[in-house]
Scaffold this motif. Structure first.
Motif, PDB file in Angstrom:
ATOM      1  N   GLY A  75       0.809  -1.210   0.000  1.00 16.82           N
ATOM      2  CA  GLY A  75       0.000   0.000   0.000  1.00 16.82           C
ATOM      3  C   GLY A  75       0.843   1.260   0.000  1.00 16.82           C
ATOM      4  O   GLY A  75       0.566   2.207  -0.743  1.00 16.82           O
ATOM      5  N   ILE A  76       1.908   1.291   0.829  1.00 14.18           N
ATOM      6  CA  ILE A  76       2.773   2.466   0.888  1.00 14.18           C
ATOM      7  C   ILE A  76       3.552   2.630  -0.410  1.00 14.18           C
ATOM      8  O   ILE A  76       3.709   3.742  -0.931  1.00 14.18           O
ATOM      9  N   ARG A  77       4.032   1.508  -0.943  1.00 11.25           N
ATOM     10  CA  ARG A  77       4.838   1.564  -2.168  1.00 11.25           C
ATOM     11  C   ARG A  77       4.044   2.134  -3.342  1.00 11.25           C
ATOM     12  O   ARG A  77       4.587   2.863  -4.176  1.00 11.25           O
ATOM     13  N   GLU A  78       2.746   1.818  -3.414  1.00 15.28           N
ATOM     14  CA  GLU A  78       1.947   2.247  -4.553  1.00 15.28           C
ATOM     15  C   GLU A  78       0.801   3.165  -4.135  1.00 15.28           C
ATOM     16  O   GLU A  78      -0.239   3.215  -4.780  1.00 15.28           O
ATOM     17  N   GLN A  79       1.034   3.921  -3.035  1.00 14.68           N
ATOM     18  CA  GLN A  79      -0.028   4.760  -2.503  1.00 14.68           C
ATOM     19  C   GLN A  79      -0.531   5.794  -3.504  1.00 14.68           C
ATOM     20  O   GLN A  79      -1.732   6.018  -3.642  1.00 14.68           O
ATOM     21  N   GLY A  80       0.387   6.443  -4.213  1.00 16.04           N
ATOM     22  CA  GLY A  80      -0.012   7.453  -5.182  1.00 16.04           C
ATOM     23  C   GLY A  80      -0.936   6.893  -6.245  1.00 16.04           C
ATOM     24  O   GLY A  80      -1.954   7.507  -6.593  1.00 16.04           O
ATOM     25  N   ARG A  81      -0.604   5.699  -6.741  1.00 23.40           N
ATOM     26  CA  ARG A  81      -1.440   5.092  -7.780  1.00 23.40           C
ATOM     27  C   ARG A  81      -2.810   4.729  -7.228  1.00 23.40           C
ATOM     28  O   ARG A  81      -3.836   4.945  -7.883  1.00 23.40           O
ATOM     29  N   TYR A  82      -2.836   4.197  -6.008  1.00 19.86           N
ATOM     30  CA  TYR A  82      -4.116   3.804  -5.427  1.00 19.86           C
ATOM     31  C   TYR A  82      -5.041   5.014  -5.241  1.00 19.86           C
ATOM     32  O   TYR A  82      -6.217   4.988  -5.588  1.00 19.86           O
TER      33      TYR A  82
ATOM     34  N   ILE B 273     -16.308   7.012  -6.260  1.00 20.27           N
ATOM     35  CA  ILE B 273     -17.212   6.640  -5.174  1.00 20.27           C
ATOM     36  C   ILE B 273     -16.451   6.358  -3.876  1.00 20.27           C
ATOM     37  O   ILE B 273     -16.983   6.490  -2.782  1.00 20.27           O
ATOM     38  N   GLN B 274     -15.156   5.956  -3.982  1.00 23.25           N
ATOM     39  CA  GLN B 274     -14.344   5.688  -2.789  1.00 23.25           C
ATOM     40  C   GLN B 274     -12.931   6.216  -3.011  1.00 23.25           C
ATOM     41  O   GLN B 274     -12.162   5.659  -3.789  1.00 23.25           O
ATOM     42  N   LYS B 275     -12.578   7.279  -2.321  1.00 26.34           N
ATOM     43  CA  LYS B 275     -11.261   7.872  -2.468  1.00 26.34           C
ATOM     44  C   LYS B 275     -10.754   8.355  -1.111  1.00 26.34           C
ATOM     45  O   LYS B 275     -10.898   9.532  -0.772  1.00 26.34           O
ATOM     46  N   PRO B 276     -10.164   7.458  -0.310  1.00 23.62           N
ATOM     47  CA  PRO B 276      -9.604   7.921   0.963  1.00 23.62           C
ATOM     48  C   PRO B 276      -8.532   8.974   0.713  1.00 23.62           C
ATOM     49  O   PRO B 276      -7.746   8.865  -0.226  1.00 23.62           O
ATOM     50  N   GLU B 277      -8.501   9.992   1.552  1.00 27.03           N
ATOM     51  CA  GLU B 277      -7.654  11.144   1.295  1.00 27.03           C
ATOM     52  C   GLU B 277      -6.211  10.982   1.751  1.00 27.03           C
ATOM     53  O   GLU B 277      -5.338  11.709   1.291  1.00 27.03           O
ATOM     54  N   VAL B 278      -5.948  10.045   2.669  1.00 24.83           N
ATOM     55  CA  VAL B 278      -4.600   9.950   3.231  1.00 24.83           C
ATOM     56  C   VAL B 278      -3.957   8.594   2.968  1.00 24.83           C
ATOM     57  O   VAL B 278      -2.843   8.514   2.457  1.00 24.83           O
ATOM     58  N   PHE B 279      -4.640   7.501   3.335  1.00 24.29           N
ATOM     59  CA  PHE B 279      -4.012   6.181   3.222  1.00 24.29           C
ATOM     60  C   PHE B 279      -5.029   5.141   2.789  1.00 24.29           C
ATOM     61  O   PHE B 279      -6.115   5.042   3.362  1.00 24.29           O
ATOM     62  N   PHE B 280      -4.638   4.359   1.772  1.00 22.19           N
ATOM     63  CA  PHE B 280      -5.475   3.275   1.269  1.00 22.19           C
ATOM     64  C   PHE B 280      -4.748   1.956   1.454  1.00 22.19           C
ATOM     65  O   PHE B 280      -3.633   1.774   0.966  1.00 22.19           O
ATOM     66  N   LEU B 281      -5.364   1.030   2.189  1.00 22.93           N
ATOM     67  CA  LEU B 281      -4.802  -0.306   2.373  1.00 22.93           C
ATOM     68  C   LEU B 281      -5.421  -1.226   1.328  1.00 22.93           C
ATOM     69  O   LEU B 281      -6.641  -1.424   1.317  1.00 22.93           O
ATOM     70  N   PRO B 282      -4.620  -1.794   0.426  1.00 22.63           N
ATOM     71  CA  PRO B 282      -5.175  -2.606  -0.664  1.00 22.63           C
ATOM     72  C   PRO B 282      -5.741  -3.932  -0.180  1.00 22.63           C
ATOM     73  O   PRO B 282      -5.426  -4.410   0.915  1.00 22.63           O
ATOM     74  N   ASP B 283      -6.568  -4.503  -1.043  1.00 19.31           N
ATOM     75  CA  ASP B 283      -7.111  -5.856  -0.854  1.00 19.31           C
ATOM     76  C   ASP B 283      -8.066  -5.973   0.340  1.00 19.31           C
ATOM     77  O   ASP B 283      -8.265  -7.078   0.860  1.00 19.31           O
ATOM     78  N   LEU B 284      -8.648  -4.868   0.786  1.00 22.34           N
ATOM     79  CA  LEU B 284      -9.704  -4.936   1.788  1.00 22.34           C
ATOM     80  C   LEU B 284     -11.061  -4.971   1.082  1.00 22.34           C
ATOM     81  O   LEU B 284     -11.263  -4.273   0.101  1.00 22.34           O
TER      82      LEU B 284
ATOM     83  N   GLY C 266     -13.583  10.241   3.790  1.00 24.54           N
ATOM     84  CA  GLY C 266     -12.775  10.073   4.989  1.00 24.54           C
ATOM     85  C   GLY C 266     -11.322   9.858   4.616  1.00 24.54           C
ATOM     86  O   GLY C 266     -10.963   9.702   3.446  1.00 24.54           O
ATOM     87  N   PRO C 267     -10.417   9.817   5.615  1.00 28.98           N
ATOM     88  CA  PRO C 267      -8.979   9.736   5.335  1.00 28.98           C
ATOM     89  C   PRO C 267      -8.462   8.355   4.965  1.00 28.98           C
ATOM     90  O   PRO C 267      -7.415   8.234   4.345  1.00 28.98           O
ATOM     91  N   THR C 268      -9.179   7.278   5.337  1.00 25.15           N
ATOM     92  CA  THR C 268      -8.619   5.941   5.130  1.00 25.15           C
ATOM     93  C   THR C 268      -9.723   4.886   5.090  1.00 25.15           C
ATOM     94  O   THR C 268     -10.846   5.125   5.560  1.00 25.15           O
ATOM     95  N   ASN C 269      -9.377   3.723   4.546  1.00 25.55           N
ATOM     96  CA  ASN C 269     -10.329   2.607   4.501  1.00 25.55           C
ATOM     97  C   ASN C 269     -10.030   1.542   5.551  1.00 25.55           C
ATOM     98  O   ASN C 269     -10.634   0.475   5.545  1.00 25.55           O
ATOM     99  N   ILE C 270      -9.077   1.810   6.468  1.00 26.42           N
ATOM    100  CA  ILE C 270      -8.729   0.801   7.472  1.00 26.42           C
ATOM    101  C   ILE C 270      -9.721   0.788   8.633  1.00 26.42           C
ATOM    102  O   ILE C 270      -9.626  -0.047   9.521  1.00 26.42           O
ATOM    103  N   ARG C 271     -10.658   1.716   8.634  1.00 25.06           N
ATOM    104  CA  ARG C 271     -11.597   1.807   9.737  1.00 25.06           C
ATOM    105  C   ARG C 271     -13.030   1.735   9.221  1.00 25.06           C
ATOM    106  O   ARG C 271     -13.307   1.943   8.046  1.00 25.06           O
ATOM    107  N   ILE C 272     -13.937   1.428  10.143  1.00 25.82           N
ATOM    108  CA  ILE C 272     -15.361   1.603   9.865  1.00 25.82           C
ATOM    109  C   ILE C 272     -15.911   2.533  10.944  1.00 25.82           C
ATOM    110  O   ILE C 272     -15.513   2.447  12.115  1.00 25.82           O
ATOM    111  N   ARG C 273     -16.765   3.425  10.526  1.00 26.79           N
ATOM    112  CA  ARG C 273     -17.313   4.409  11.454  1.00 26.79           C
ATOM    113  C   ARG C 273     -18.641   3.887  11.994  1.00 26.79           C
ATOM    114  O   ARG C 273     -19.501   3.451  11.245  1.00 26.79           O
ATOM    115  N   CYS C 274     -18.762   3.951  13.309  1.00 25.68           N
ATOM    116  CA  CYS C 274     -19.963   3.457  13.983  1.00 25.68           C
ATOM    117  C   CYS C 274     -20.748   4.633  14.548  1.00 25.68           C
ATOM    118  O   CYS C 274     -20.191   5.466  15.285  1.00 25.68           O
ATOM    119  N   HIS C 275     -22.030   4.734  14.195  1.00 23.71           N
ATOM    120  CA  HIS C 275     -22.936   5.747  14.733  1.00 23.71           C
ATOM    121  C   HIS C 275     -23.975   5.059  15.612  1.00 23.71           C
ATOM    122  O   HIS C 275     -24.742   4.226  15.131  1.00 23.71           O
TER     123      HIS C 275
END
Length: 369
Positions: free
Chosen positions: A148-155, A162-173, A285-294
């Motif tokens: 993910g870090i190596r290819e962060q710019g491409r991701y 429809i899905q564009k995290p602004e800071v960090f994207f973890l692939p294969d989730l 949101g900034p990343t896809n590593i989390r889910i937001r709970c309301h």
């Protein structure tokens, strides 16, 4: 300790070394006798030491040695650990407010903050942090993060709109706008069981609005219409002591959640209040590593959350889980008589982020790193 022969003094032996050569046979004999006495004394001392060790209880000696080694290891391990954001409520009540607090809210003041950074050096900084983590711990299980870090710019640039995290994207989730309650069943059920507790503490806080426009601890967010207020207990991985003191039971509850993100900049916990007529602009949101709970606290008619183009409604006492790296918005179309829409928001780990990855991400994205 200096060993000396019990026969002639050492000074005599040294004197013998400087006697005329005609007396050399006599000198050598006396010197050897003195040296023999010295060795006998040393041998007796060593034998006495060995016997003392044998007389001790070997099991007790080994036990004490093991305990000493464990204590040294524990001190070393604790010294290298990152500090946890959760402390006892009693300690928190006595703590002074953290630096950088304005109106009880933690504002980011660092130009190098990764949560807010958008620069070319971000990927290099992330990779440096990953290397530092791997040196301290292990590269095992880091393949997806490394990729993910190596290819962060491409991701980030090639993601569909429809899905564009602004800071960090973890692939294969797995990607989906909404998650079922079973995704984090334990924490969902725990929050719902404590619905009344959280609601009561919110109502106590909300009474302050009758005395002033923006009570201490609340933050007003910009919206195209209406008003949106938030009251943070944890903001970007850092607890807000003044706010937590006013919600001690809710704060305690955060420490009981198994998947709450509390050690990195992507973790938040707050009360979110949306007034009638308010609209939150569409954003990612900034990343896809989390889910937001309301957790719905007050959910009048006419309130909706739209994630990835799919609308959902909140329900009081029920949790709604979604991936905020998808384009999302919220609005309150009810009347003034309906009152505000109120939810308790907390960020949980995406269920498909492994334990080793969570530990590494906490290190890489630690607050202030």
């Amino acid at each position: 300790m200096v060993w000396a022969p019990s026969g002639p003094p050492r000074t005599d032996c040294l004197t013998l070394l400087h006697t005329p050569s005609t007396n050399s046979p006599k000198m050598s004999l006396e010197w050897l006798v003195a040296w023999s006495w010295s060795l006998d004394g040393l041998r007796d001392c060593i034998a006495t030491g060995i016997q003392s060790v044998r007389d001790c209880d070997t099991t007790a000696v080994v036990t004490v040695a093991c305990l000493l080694v464990l204590f040294v290891w524990y001190c070393y391990h604790v010294g290298r650990e990152q500090p946890r954001p959760y402390v006892s409520v009693n300690s928190l009540m006595q703590a002074t407010d953290a630096n950088g607090l304005q109106n009880g809210y933690v504002y980011c003041q660092s130009p190098e903050c990764m949560r807010c950074a958008h620069n070319e050096g971000l990927n290099q900084k992330l990779y440096h942090n990953l290397q530092e983590y791997a040196k301290r711990y292990s590269w095992s299980g880091m393949g997806r993060i490394h990729k993910g870090i190596r290819e962060q710019g491409r991701y980030l640039n090639s993601r569909p709109s429809i899905q564009k995290p602004e800071v960090f994207f973890l692939p294969d989730l797995p990607t989906t706008p909404y998650f079922s309650r079973d995704a984090q069943k334990h924490d969902v059920e725990l929050l719902e069981r404590n619905f009344q507790t959280i609601l009561c503490e919110f109502e106590t806080l909300y009474k302050a609005f009758s005395n002033c426009s923006l009570p201490q601890g609340w933050k007003m967010n910009s919206t195209p219409s209406g008003e949106w207020f938030t009251y943070y207990l944890v903001s970007q991985g850092v607890c807000v002591p003044r706010n937590c003191r006013k919600c001690p039971r809710t704060y305690r509850l955060l420490g009981s959640l198994r998947t709450c993100i509390g050690n990195n900049v992507f973790g938040n916990a707050c009360i979110s209040v949306l007034s009638p007529g308010a609209v939150i602009t569409e954003h990612y949101g900034p990343t896809n590593i989390r889910i937001r709970c309301h957790l719905g606290l007050k959910t009048p008619n006419g309130c909706e959350l739209v994630v990835g183009g799919e609308p959902q409604c909140w329900a009081e006492g029920r949790c709604l889980l979604f991936d905020d790296s998808f384009l999302h918005t919220a609005f309150h179309e009810g009347s003034a008589e309906d009152g505000p829409r109120v939810v308790f928001m907390v960020d949980l780990w995406h269920p498909n982020v492994a334990a080793a990855e969570r530990q590494a991400l906490d290190f890489i994205f630690a607050p202030g790193r």
